[in-house]
Motif scaffolding. Structure first.
Motif, PDB file in Angstrom:
ATOM      1  N   LEU A  25       0.723  -1.246  -0.109  1.00  0.00           N
ATOM      2  CA  LEU A  25      -0.051  -0.078  -0.047  1.00  0.00           C
ATOM      3  C   LEU A  25       0.811   1.307   0.112  1.00  0.00           C
ATOM      4  O   LEU A  25       0.488   2.134  -0.414  1.00  0.00           O
ATOM      5  N   ASP A  26       1.882   1.168   0.582  1.00  0.00           N
ATOM      6  CA  ASP A  26       2.795   2.315   0.444  1.00  0.00           C
ATOM      7  C   ASP A  26       3.056   2.899  -0.933  1.00  0.00           C
ATOM      8  O   ASP A  26       3.288   4.205  -1.276  1.00  0.00           O
ATOM      9  N   VAL A  27       3.313   1.890  -1.785  1.00  0.00           N
ATOM     10  CA  VAL A  27       3.571   2.241  -3.207  1.00  0.00           C
ATOM     11  C   VAL A  27       2.244   3.032  -3.756  1.00  0.00           C
ATOM     12  O   VAL A  27       2.398   3.870  -4.511  1.00  0.00           O
ATOM     13  N   VAL A  28       1.036   2.489  -3.607  1.00  0.00           N
ATOM     14  CA  VAL A  28      -0.218   2.848  -4.042  1.00  0.00           C
ATOM     15  C   VAL A  28      -0.280   4.422  -3.311  1.00  0.00           C
ATOM     16  O   VAL A  28      -0.599   5.215  -4.200  1.00  0.00           O
ATOM     17  N   ARG A  29       0.064   4.665  -2.262  1.00  0.00           N
ATOM     18  CA  ARG A  29       0.048   6.030  -1.589  1.00  0.00           C
ATOM     19  C   ARG A  29       1.146   6.982  -2.359  1.00  0.00           C
ATOM     20  O   ARG A  29       0.613   8.038  -2.787  1.00  0.00           O
ATOM     21  N   ASP A  30       2.235   6.501  -2.705  1.00  0.00           N
ATOM     22  CA  ASP A  30       3.023   7.174  -3.613  1.00  0.00           C
ATOM     23  C   ASP A  30       2.735   7.442  -4.750  1.00  0.00           C
ATOM     24  O   ASP A  30       2.478   8.629  -5.322  1.00  0.00           O
ATOM     25  N   ASN A  31       1.967   6.628  -5.575  1.00  0.00           N
ATOM     26  CA  ASN A  31       1.537   6.809  -6.821  1.00  0.00           C
ATOM     27  C   ASN A  31       0.251   7.588  -6.696  1.00  0.00           C
ATOM     28  O   ASN A  31       0.270   8.727  -7.725  1.00  0.00           O
ATOM     29  N   TYR A  32      -0.668   7.648  -5.759  1.00  0.00           N
ATOM     30  CA  TYR A  32      -1.566   8.592  -5.658  1.00  0.00           C
ATOM     31  C   TYR A  32      -1.132  10.151  -5.561  1.00  0.00           C
ATOM     32  O   TYR A  32      -1.538  11.149  -6.218  1.00  0.00           O
ATOM     33  N   SER A  33       0.006  10.261  -4.718  1.00  0.00           N
ATOM     34  CA  SER A  33       0.512  11.607  -4.546  1.00  0.00           C
ATOM     35  C   SER A  33       1.286  12.106  -5.980  1.00  0.00           C
ATOM     36  O   SER A  33       1.267  13.439  -6.357  1.00  0.00           O
ATOM     37  N   SER A  34       1.861  11.192  -6.488  1.00  0.00           N
ATOM     38  CA  SER A  34       2.546  11.506  -7.815  1.00  0.00           C
ATOM     39  C   SER A  34       1.522  12.067  -8.826  1.00  0.00           C
ATOM     40  O   SER A  34       1.894  13.029  -9.567  1.00  0.00           O
ATOM     41  N   PHE A  35       0.260  11.560  -8.791  1.00  0.00           N
ATOM     42  CA  PHE A  35      -0.668  11.866  -9.918  1.00  0.00           C
ATOM     43  C   PHE A  35      -1.434  13.236  -9.395  1.00  0.00           C
ATOM     44  O   PHE A  35      -1.388  14.030  -9.835  1.00  0.00           O
ATOM     45  N   ALA A  36      -1.473  13.477  -8.170  1.00  0.00           N
ATOM     46  CA  ALA A  36      -1.962  14.845  -7.369  1.00  0.00           C
ATOM     47  C   ALA A  36      -0.965  15.857  -7.791  1.00  0.00           C
ATOM     48  O   ALA A  36      -1.406  16.777  -8.036  1.00  0.00           O
ATOM     49  N   LYS A  37       0.420  15.489  -7.649  1.00  0.00           N
ATOM     50  CA  LYS A  37       1.274  16.557  -8.038  1.00  0.00           C
ATOM     51  C   LYS A  37       1.412  16.825  -9.530  1.00  0.00           C
ATOM     52  O   LYS A  37       1.471  18.077  -9.802  1.00  0.00           O
ATOM     53  N   ALA A  38       1.442  15.820 -10.223  1.00  0.00           N
ATOM     54  CA  ALA A  38       1.683  15.828 -11.822  1.00  0.00           C
ATOM     55  C   ALA A  38       0.648  16.743 -12.372  1.00  0.00           C
ATOM     56  O   ALA A  38       0.816  17.149 -13.356  1.00  0.00           O
ATOM     57  N   LEU A  39      -0.742  16.481 -11.834  1.00  0.00           N
ATOM     58  CA  LEU A  39      -1.873  17.090 -12.438  1.00  0.00           C
ATOM     59  C   LEU A  39      -2.740  17.837 -11.411  1.00  0.00           C
ATOM     60  O   LEU A  39      -3.838  17.301 -10.903  1.00  0.00           O
ATOM     61  N   PRO A  40      -2.143  18.870 -10.899  1.00  0.00           N
ATOM     62  CA  PRO A  40      -2.560  19.526  -9.675  1.00  0.00           C
ATOM     63  C   PRO A  40      -4.105  20.102  -9.786  1.00  0.00           C
ATOM     64  O   PRO A  40      -4.880  19.968  -8.682  1.00  0.00           O
ATOM     65  N   ASP A  41      -4.286  20.243 -11.012  1.00  0.00           N
ATOM     66  CA  ASP A  41      -5.941  20.901 -10.981  1.00  0.00           C
ATOM     67  C   ASP A  41      -7.041  19.661 -11.447  1.00  0.00           C
ATOM     68  O   ASP A  41      -8.141  19.969 -11.957  1.00  0.00           O
ATOM     69  N   THR A  42      -6.558  18.533 -11.345  1.00  0.00           N
ATOM     70  CA  THR A  42      -7.268  17.566 -11.988  1.00  0.00           C
ATOM     71  C   THR A  42      -7.662  16.363 -10.920  1.00  0.00           C
ATOM     72  O   THR A  42      -6.741  16.102  -9.914  1.00  0.00           O
ATOM     73  N   ARG A  43      -8.879  16.242 -10.710  1.00  0.00           N
ATOM     74  CA  ARG A  43      -9.316  15.211  -9.721  1.00  0.00           C
ATOM     75  C   ARG A  43      -9.123  13.505 -10.104  1.00  0.00           C
ATOM     76  O   ARG A  43      -9.399  13.442 -11.311  1.00  0.00           O
ATOM     77  N   VAL A  44      -8.593  12.890  -9.277  1.00  0.00           N
ATOM     78  CA  VAL A  44      -8.201  11.536  -9.515  1.00  0.00           C
ATOM     79  C   VAL A  44      -9.588  10.517  -9.212  1.00  0.00           C
ATOM     80  O   VAL A  44     -10.015  10.491  -8.189  1.00  0.00           O
TER      81      VAL A  44
END
Ligand SMILES: *Cc1c(COP(=O)(O)O)cnc(C)c1O
Length: 376
Positions: free
Chosen positions: A23-42
C-alpha cells in the motif's frame, strides 16, 4: 519490488502462487498523480484492483472512483467514499443498474449513444452525463479499440439529446489506450474535445468537464516516462486547444495507480524440451493465463521476471502456465531469457502485477484456485 514484499514472502510458507501488494507504493502513486496534475481530480479505475484495503486507502487520501458496475459502486461506498465521488463510467449499463446506482446517490454517468442517454433520463433523471469519444489507441500496449465511444461528430448530438431530456450535458471522455507509453497521445483527443465544446457552446450548451481517462503506464520490461511528463504534456495540450478557458478535468488511472505496487510469487513446475534437437526450453509455472496473467494475451504485456539465479547464463525459454489448455502459454512468439540454472521447484517473482491480475483470475479452471491476494 519492495523490502516489505520481500519480507512478507520470506515469512510465507503456503503453497501456490500469490500476489502481494504494498500500500505504500499506492500512496506514493496517488501523490505523484496529484502533483503531476494539480488541478485534476483523480477517479481511480476500480477494476484494476478492487481490494478493500486499496479502496479504503484511496478513499482516505481523497480519491474519487471510476466504476463499471453496481457491485463496484457498492465496494467503493463500503470503503467510505460518498456517492458524489463516484462515476458510473461504463458506457454499457442495464437500465435497472442505472436506477440502482441513482438510488445509491451516484449522479455522474458515461454515455456514447442516444439509446444510453434515454435509459439514464428515465432511471436517473437530472443526472450529469459525459459522452465518450473514440480514440484510436495507437501507441498503447493494451489498446481499447472500438468497443467504447462514438465519433466526435456524433458526440455533440448525443449530448444535445441529453440536454433536451433534462440531463446535465456535463462533458466528454476518452481513453488513449492502456499502458500508453506516449504522453503526447492526449493531444489529438483534446483537439477533438475542444471542437465539440465550441460547437455545443454555439448551440447554447456549456460543457464543463473533460475526462482524460486512464492509460498511465506501469514499468514492465521497457522504460516508461514519469507521470510528471504526462502531466506536462496534458497541460500543454489543454492550453493549446482550450486557451485560457481550460475546463474541469479528471483522470481515471487504473494500471498507473496499482501496477507497480504488486508482485506475484510463483513456482517452476516443470522444465523440459520437446525433442532431442529442440533448442528451446519450456518452463511451466504454477501461474498462467487463467489464474492471474491474462494480460499476457497476444504477449502484449511482458512482465519482468526475477529468479534467485539472476546473473547466471541465460537461454531463451517458452514460458507456459499449468493448465491443460494449450492457449495457456505466456511467451512463445518472443521467447523469454531465463537462467539456465532455473530448475523444477525454483521460485520466480513476477513484477508489476498489482493491476489486472487478481480479478482476471478464473474461479477454478482445471481445479487451480483463484490467485491469492495479500495487501500489506
Ligand atoms: C479500464 C479503464 C480505465 C483505467 O485504465 P488504465 O489504462 O488501467 O489506467 C479508465 N477509464 C475507463 C473508462 C476504463 O474502462
Amino acid at each position: 519490488m519492495t523490502d516489505r514484499i520481500v519480507d512478507f514472502l520470506r515469512r510465507r510458507n503456503e503453497d501456490g502462487p500469490c500476489m502481494v501488494l504494498d500500500l505504500d507504493v499506492v500512496r506514493d502513486n496517488y501523490s505523484s498523480f496529484a502533483k503531476a496534475l494539480p488541478d485534476t481530480r483523480v477517479f481511480y479505475a476500480v477494476k484494476a484492483n478492487p481490494a478493500p484495503e486499496v479502496l479504503d486507502l484511496l478513499a482516505r487520501l481523497g480519491s474519487c472512483f471510476d466504476t463499471a458496475s453496481v457491485v463496484e459502486i457498492e465496494q467503493v461506498l463500503a470503503a467510505g467514499a460518498a456517492p458524489d465521488r463516484i462515476s458510473f463510467g461504463n458506457t454499457i449499463k442495464k437500465e435497472r443498474d442505472i436506477a440502482r446506482a441513482h438510488a445509491h446517490g451516484v449522479s455522474l454517468f458515461a454515455v456514447d449513444c442516444e439509446a444510453e442517454v434515454e435509459k439514464i433520463a428515465r432511471a436517473a433523471p437530472g443526472a450529469k452525463v459525459f459522452c465518450r469519444i473514440l480514440c484510436d489507441g495507437s501507441g498503447a500496449e493494451w489498446p481499447l479499440s472500438r468497443k467504447f465511444g462514438c465519433a466526435p461528430d456524433m458526440a455533440g448530438r448525443v449530448l444535445e439529446h441529453a440536454h433536451r431530456l433534462g440531463l446535465v450535458a456535463y462533458g466528454l471522455s476518452f481513453h488513449v489506450g492502456s499502458q500508453q507509453r506516449n504522453p503526447r497521445m492526449w493531444d489529438g483527443a483534446l483537439a477533438a474535445s475542444a471542437a465539440i465544446f465550441k460547437d455545443l457552446a454555439e448551440r447554447g450548451i456549456a460543457l464543463q468537464m473533460v475526462n482524460l481517462g486512464g492509460g498511465f503506464p506501469t514499468k514492465y520490461l521497457k522504460n516508461v516516462p514519469a507521470v510528471r511528463q504526462y502531466g506536462k504534456a496534458i497541460f500543454e495540450a489543454l492550453r493549446k486547444h482550450f486557451g485560457n478557458r481550460i475546463p474541469e478535468t479528471i483522470i481515471e488511472p487504473g494500471r498507473g495507480m496499482v501496477g507497480n505496487a504488486g508482485m506475484i510469487e510463483a513456482e517452476v513446475v516443470l522444465v523440459s524440451k520437446k525433442s532431442d534437437e529442440d533448442r528451446m526450453r519450456w518452463v511451466y509455472l504454477d501461474i498462467g493465463k487463467f489464474n492471474g496473467l491474462a494480460e499476457t494475451m497476444d504477449e502484449m504485456i511482458r512482465y519482468p521476471i526475477r529468479t534467485e539465479f539472476d546473473g547466471d547464463a541465460t537461454e531463451p525459454c517458452i514460458i507456459a502456465g499449468p493448465t491443460c489448455d494449450s492457449v495457456d502459454v505466456l511467451y512463445e512468439k518472443e521467447p523469454y531469457e531465463l537462467p539456465v540454472s532455473l530448475a523444477i521447484g525454483s521460485k520466480v517473482l513476477i513484477e508489476g502485477t498489482g493491476a489486472y491480475t487478481t480479478t482476471y483470475s478464473a474461479v477454478g479452471f482445471n481445479g487451480f484456485p483463484p490467485l491469492k491476494s495479500y495487501v500489506i
